[in-house]
Write a protein that holds these residues in place. Sequence first.
Motif, PDB file in Angstrom:
ATOM      1  N   ASN A  18      21.841  47.495  47.944  1.00  0.00           N
ATOM      2  CA  ASN A  18      20.792  46.562  48.356  1.00  0.00           C
ATOM      3  C   ASN A  18      21.129  45.093  48.147  1.00  0.00           C
ATOM      4  O   ASN A  18      20.445  44.236  48.696  1.00  0.00           O
ATOM      5  CB  ASN A  18      19.485  46.879  47.619  1.00  0.00           C
ATOM      6  N   TYR A  19      22.144  44.783  47.364  1.00  0.00           N
ATOM      7  CA  TYR A  19      22.483  43.395  47.080  1.00  0.00           C
ATOM      8  C   TYR A  19      23.848  43.028  47.634  1.00  0.00           C
ATOM      9  O   TYR A  19      24.729  43.865  47.764  1.00  0.00           O
ATOM     10  CB  TYR A  19      22.499  43.130  45.568  1.00  0.00           C
ATOM     11  N   LYS A  29      28.860  28.058  43.068  1.00  0.00           N
ATOM     12  CA  LYS A  29      28.314  29.136  42.233  1.00  0.00           C
ATOM     13  C   LYS A  29      27.995  30.366  43.070  1.00  0.00           C
ATOM     14  O   LYS A  29      27.690  30.281  44.250  1.00  0.00           O
ATOM     15  CB  LYS A  29      27.037  28.672  41.530  1.00  0.00           C
ATOM     16  N   ARG A  30      28.036  31.502  42.409  1.00  0.00           N
ATOM     17  CA  ARG A  30      27.730  32.775  43.050  1.00  0.00           C
ATOM     18  C   ARG A  30      26.215  33.001  43.042  1.00  0.00           C
ATOM     19  O   ARG A  30      25.547  32.732  42.059  1.00  0.00           O
ATOM     20  CB  ARG A  30      28.408  33.901  42.282  1.00  0.00           C
ATOM     21  N   TYR A  31      25.710  33.492  44.165  1.00  0.00           N
ATOM     22  CA  TYR A  31      24.305  33.888  44.204  1.00  0.00           C
ATOM     23  C   TYR A  31      24.197  35.280  44.789  1.00  0.00           C
ATOM     24  O   TYR A  31      25.148  35.805  45.369  1.00  0.00           O
ATOM     25  CB  TYR A  31      23.448  32.867  44.968  1.00  0.00           C
ATOM     26  N   TYR A  32      23.040  35.876  44.592  1.00  0.00           N
ATOM     27  CA  TYR A  32      22.815  37.269  44.993  1.00  0.00           C
ATOM     28  C   TYR A  32      21.730  37.330  46.056  1.00  0.00           C
ATOM     29  O   TYR A  32      20.697  36.670  45.944  1.00  0.00           O
ATOM     30  CB  TYR A  32      22.417  38.097  43.771  1.00  0.00           C
ATOM     31  N   TYR A  33      21.977  38.117  47.093  1.00  0.00           N
ATOM     32  CA  TYR A  33      21.058  38.255  48.215  1.00  0.00           C
ATOM     33  C   TYR A  33      20.600  39.704  48.300  1.00  0.00           C
ATOM     34  O   TYR A  33      21.426  40.615  48.375  1.00  0.00           O
ATOM     35  CB  TYR A  33      21.767  37.840  49.513  1.00  0.00           C
ATOM     36  N   ASN A  34      19.283  39.905  48.262  1.00  0.00           N
ATOM     37  CA  ASN A  34      18.719  41.242  48.390  1.00  0.00           C
ATOM     38  C   ASN A  34      18.517  41.513  49.879  1.00  0.00           C
ATOM     39  O   ASN A  34      17.717  40.844  50.538  1.00  0.00           O
ATOM     40  CB  ASN A  34      17.395  41.334  47.636  1.00  0.00           C
ATOM     41  N   LYS A  35      19.241  42.467  50.418  1.00  0.00           N
ATOM     42  CA  LYS A  35      19.178  42.774  51.845  1.00  0.00           C
ATOM     43  C   LYS A  35      17.808  43.316  52.257  1.00  0.00           C
ATOM     44  O   LYS A  35      17.357  43.080  53.369  1.00  0.00           O
ATOM     45  CB  LYS A  35      20.233  43.812  52.206  1.00  0.00           C
TER      46      LYS A  35
END
Length: 64
Positions: A18-19, A29-35
């Motif tokens: 899901n991410y 910077k790294r970021y996280y995306y919730n599909k």
Amino acid sequence: MYRARKAMKLIRKLIRENYKTAIDPKSGKRYYYNKRTKETSWVKPRGLGSQNLEDEEKKTPRFR
């Protein structure tokens, strides 16, 4: 102990499905995306612990 380990493995698998991670071009910077929810976050999903999304689950050999 076995059930808890198996449950955590399943949770990590669901999080990986899901991410997605990406790098912000401005800050680097790294970021996280919730599909699923289409939300982004700077904070790593809690269920991953110290692992990254790109890390595969380490398969250990069975001991007899």
